[in-house]
Design an enzyme around this catalytic site. Structure first.
Site, mmCIF file in Angstrom:
data_model
loop_
_atom_site.group_PDB
_atom_site.id
_atom_site.type_symbol
_atom_site.label_atom_id
_atom_site.label_comp_id
_atom_site.label_asym_id
_atom_site.label_seq_id
_atom_site.Cartn_x
_atom_site.Cartn_y
_atom_site.Cartn_z
ATOM 1 N N SER A 59 0.702 -1.385 0.078
ATOM 2 C CA SER A 59 -0.163 -0.118 -0.057
ATOM 3 C C SER A 59 0.793 1.205 0.072
ATOM 4 C CB SER A 59 -0.918 0.048 1.248
ATOM 5 O OG SER A 59 -0.191 0.068 2.288
ATOM 6 N N ASP A 351 -3.842 8.342 7.539
ATOM 7 C CA ASP A 351 -4.840 7.393 8.226
ATOM 8 C C ASP A 351 -3.948 6.629 9.185
ATOM 9 O OD1 ASP A 351 -3.207 5.256 7.060
ATOM 10 O OD2 ASP A 351 -4.974 4.828 5.450
ATOM 11 N N HIS A 354 -0.472 5.053 7.094
ATOM 12 C CA HIS A 354 0.033 5.778 5.957
ATOM 13 C C HIS A 354 0.363 7.267 6.013
ATOM 14 C CE1 HIS A 354 -2.244 2.215 4.631
ATOM 15 N NE2 HIS A 354 -1.362 1.853 4.047
#
Length: 397
Positions: A59, A351, A354
């Site tokens: 991610s 978040d 990240h």
């Protein structure tokens, strides 16, 4: 004939060409083709420092691959992407786990390249992928079993997609030009956190099979195998991103911090140990892959420094994310129903896992300094090309 059949028919010729590259004219023609085929709404350096950028990982680099997979690990909804600015994608939730751009986006900017499309995107074909591809899949790790838990693309699968990208290059620009692109492209591999925070730490079966040292050994076997496989595909400039400070991720502070919002020390120790040992693995690989430049980008030191010294980076909030409470929200828990902070540039994390675009830009600046020094854009590539041309002439005599 299928794409796989085409590739197999060219396989021997590709391997030969990686050793004896075609004339410099090929590279010039490829660069000219790139400029003609670049999207009109994307700003591209008229003289890219590399012909392409190829990105693999999780991610931290996923730009929408998981949008095309049957998995819950995705984020193609608001408020993700609220600050993203890039042509007709501005303000859209593209699948990036960020309010805006990722480190890899900024590195593409610095190379003078457009952002590579995610594998699976219907438009990721033909001339649109001449300057690279992104196979990064959120939730994956060095260990293929991690990807299997979330039905996302393992690194093994991502390497297959890189092969497919090569097949498409062959179809569009031919074997000599394709080989030149593959050989001079920049490759970035960014993964590893999920193996620990979203697998090992929560997986009793895995813990019963391996203690931490044994699991690290398994991961390093995969690091070696995947880097060697990438090299066999023709990669000669490879950057590997280290583990971040796992104990400083807001989600892990919430889960493991026992009410203390400081970094969780035992997780920090795990990440440090992994990174130190991975440096040794990469150093060993350098001796076995002498024609390849391998670089480790130190995410741990950088993010930990920002966490510990926020004002140095223009930040004010480091132990929680901008989305919702910032304590646990990510992915399906960070939606348009959640209130977000007004100014994400004050936050280290977007978040609970990240970083924000604001921090990513600064991280890219630091990583770019390392890449410029190690990859020697415009210097080593020319001398290596000259040497390959000499070898080719000797072979023909």
């Amino acid at each position: 004939m299928t794409h796989m059949g085409i590739f197999e028919s060219y396989r021997g010729r590709l391997k030969s060409f990686f050793k004896y590259s075609g004339p410099l004219l090929i590279l010039c023609l490829v660069q000219l083709l790139f400029l003609c085929c670049s999207a009109s709404d994307n700003t591209v350096n008229p003289k890219p420092l590399a012909p392409a950028i190829v990105i693999l990982g999780d991610s931290t680099v996923d730009v929408g691959v998981n949008n095309y997979l049957v998995t819950v690990i995705k984020c193609n909804w608001e408020p993700y992407g609220r600050d993203f600015v890039y042509g007709n994608l501005t303000g859209k939730a593209t699948g990036r786990f960020c309010n805006g751009k990722l480190i890899s986006d900024f590195l593409a900017d610095k190379l003078g390249l457009p952002y590579p499309l995610p594998h699976g995107d219907p438009s990721a074909k033909g001339t649109s992928i001449l300057q690279g591809i992104n196979t990064g899949s959120s939730g994956t790790g060095w260990y293929d079993g991690t990807a299997a838990l979330y039905n996302v693309a393992s690194l093994t699968q991502q390497l297959e997609w890189v092969k497919e990208w090569q097949h498409d290059l062959l179809d569009v620009i031919g074997i000599q030009a394709a080989a030149a692109v593959v050989q001079d492209a920049v490759y970035i591999v960014s993964t590893g956190s999920n193996d620990w925070v979203n697998n090992y730490y929560n997986n009793l079966d895995l813990q019963n099979r391996y203690n931490k040292a044994e699991f690290r050994a398994v991961l390093f076997d995969n690091v070696t195998r995947n880097i060697q496989a990438l090299n066999r595909l023709g990669a000669r400039k490879i950057a590997v991103v280290s583990l971040p400070p796992l104990g400083c991720l807001p989600s892990q502070i919430t889960a493991q911090g026992k009410g203390d919002r400081r970094c969780v020390q035992w997780m920090q120790d795990d990440a440090k140990t992994f990174n130190e040992e991975m440096n040794g693995v990469i150093s060993k690989l350098k001796t076995t892959l002498p024609a390849t430049t391998l670089v480790v980008l130190d995410a741990f030191t950088l993010i930990f420094d920002a966490f510990s010294n926020p004002t140095k980076y223009g930040l004010s909030e480091t132990d929680r994310g901008c989305c919702g409470t910032g304590l646990y929200e990510t992915g399906i828990f960070c939606t348009a129903l959640k209130q977000t902070c007004d100014d994400a540039s004050q936050y280290l994390f977007w978040d609970s896992y990240h970083p924000t675009e604001f921090f990513n830009r600064q991280a890219a600046d630091i990583f770019w300094g390392v890449l410029k020094e190690e990859f020697k854009f415009g210097i080593s590539s020319k001398s290596e090309t000259k040497e390959r041309r000499k070898d080719s002439q000797d072979e023909l005599r």
